[in-house]
Enzyme design. Structure first.
Site, PDB file in Angstrom:
ATOM      1  N   LYS A  54       0.848  -1.211   0.000  1.00  0.00           N
ATOM      2  CA  LYS A  54       0.000   0.000   0.000  1.00  0.00           C
ATOM      3  C   LYS A  54       0.882   1.259   0.000  1.00  0.00           C
ATOM      4  CE  LYS A  54      -3.767  -2.370   2.349  1.00  0.00           C
ATOM      5  NZ  LYS A  54      -4.389  -2.715   3.638  1.00  0.00           N
ATOM      6  N   GLN A  98      -4.229  -1.443   9.487  1.00  0.00           N
ATOM      7  CA  GLN A  98      -4.095  -2.810   8.967  1.00  0.00           C
ATOM      8  C   GLN A  98      -4.661  -3.817   9.978  1.00  0.00           C
ATOM      9  OE1 GLN A  98      -2.907  -3.639   5.828  1.00  0.00           O
ATOM     10  NE2 GLN A  98      -3.655  -5.675   6.359  1.00  0.00           N
ATOM     11  N   ASP A 121     -11.190   2.828   3.476  1.00  0.00           N
ATOM     12  CA  ASP A 121     -11.591   1.424   3.307  1.00  0.00           C
ATOM     13  C   ASP A 121     -13.118   1.312   3.194  1.00  0.00           C
ATOM     14  OD1 ASP A 121      -9.461  -0.396   3.137  1.00  0.00           O
ATOM     15  OD2 ASP A 121      -9.075  -0.309   5.300  1.00  0.00           O
TER      16      ASP A 121
END
Ligand code: NAP
Length: 298
Positions: A54, A98, A121
């Site tokens: 990422k 994460q 997200d």
């Protein structure tokens, strides 16, 4: 006739090139590009490799990127305080935590602490609600479903009035993609059926689909004879079915019997190289969208 292969790897390249171009224009006009923070707690090798990818991708498109690694024993209160700091940081447009988090930390509490306008997200209940309302209410779409819809659109598949069958009803794939395809708008306006383990005639439903989206996590669940000739088939499944002894890497298979299905479908995504690579591209797109909205550019 063999189906056209919809390559997620190629579409991801296109999307990242488009984002990079927009970031350059944004920097020239507003003096800054999008800012993304990735928070990694602990040192799980899988989490490190996801975060590294990422971060690398964010830097490649010109984002301001902060990799904020925290020790395994960080307290929940300290992690919440860190999120609050980035919620209030005007240079940060997206916050990624994460998962999984260590056992002493409540994942849901942490994800819910991210400001919905920085929740790239799109897991926050506010963003789930916005998705349900549709149209202008939507700020971000969840990344895997957004990648699926993007592949459908970019492959030139007509969605308006199409019969879409979604296999699976999870919160991260099945339910959101079904809702997105049923909304009014581009890449949507479809008639949608969701099927799952309690569905009586799985094969019968799949056979009706102009667009078949499969997210079950069962290798080769969808048989070639379940596919309507010419249909677009999106295989979301990622199943580890063995190990390649030469490379030491896992052998991956989708939920659709690809080799046989490609002789019947009109368009089909492979596994690997299909939906998988799209998720990270959509994460970057959400971060760009967030920055544009904050700067009044969207
Ligand atoms: P999940 O939470 O396990 O949900 C699976 C869904 O499929 C459930 O709704 C389940 O029905 C349904 N299902 C399972 N077996 C079935 C069967 N035999 N017949 C009909 N329905 C069946 O999985 P998920 O998180 O949505 O992920 C699905 C797959 O997509 C996995 O292989 C995952 O690795 C992959 N995935 C890929 C990406 C990516 O490429 N970026 C992202 C996310 C997920 P019930 O609800 O009735 O149990």
């Amino acid at each position: 006739m063999t189906a056209e292969i919809i390559s997620g790897t190629e579409i991801r390249k296109e999307i990242l090139a488009e984002i990079k171009q927009e970031v350059e224009e944004m920097k020239a006009k507003y003096g800054r590009g999008p800012g993304l923070v990735t928070i990694l707690v602990g040192s799980s090798p899988a989490s490190i490799s996801y975060v590294t990818l990422k971060v690398k991708t964010a830097l490649s498109v010109g984002f301001h990127e902060i990799q904020d690694d925290q020790p395994e024993d960080i307290s929940e209160a300290d992690l919440l305080a860190l999120i609050d700091k980035y919620n209030n940081d005007p240079t940060i447009d997206g916050i990624l935590v994460q998962l999984p988090l260590p056992k002493h930390i409540d994942d849901k509490k942490v994800l819910d602490a991210i400001h919905p306008d920085k929740d790239v997200d799109a897991f926050h209940p506010v963003n789930v609600g916005r998705l349900m309302i549709g149209g202008d209410a939507v700020r971000f779409l969840p990344c895997t479903p957004a990648g699926i819809q993007e592949m459908i659109v970019r492959s030139g598949t007509e969605t308006s009035g199409a019969e879409v069958v979604v296999v699976g009803r999870s919160n991260i794939v099945g339910k959101p993609i079904a809702m997105m395809m049923a909304q009014k708008g581009i890449g949507a306006n479809a008639t949608v059926t969701i099927v799952h383990t309690r569905t009586k005639d799985l094969a019968g439903h799949c056979k009706r689909a102009d667009i078949l989206i499969v997210a079950a996590g069962v290798p080769d669940l969808v048989k070639p004879e379940w596919i309507k000739p010419g249909a677009t088939v999106i295989d979301v499944g990622v199943n580890r079915v063995g190990m390649n002894e030469k490379t030491g890497k896992a052998i991956l298979k989708g939920d659709v019997d690809f080799e046989k299905a490609k002789e019947i479908a009109g368009k089909i995504t492979p596994v690997p190289g299909g939906v998988g690579p799209m998720t990270i591209a959509m994460l970057m797109k959400n971060t760009l969208t967030s920055a544009k909205k904050t700067l009044g550019a969207a």
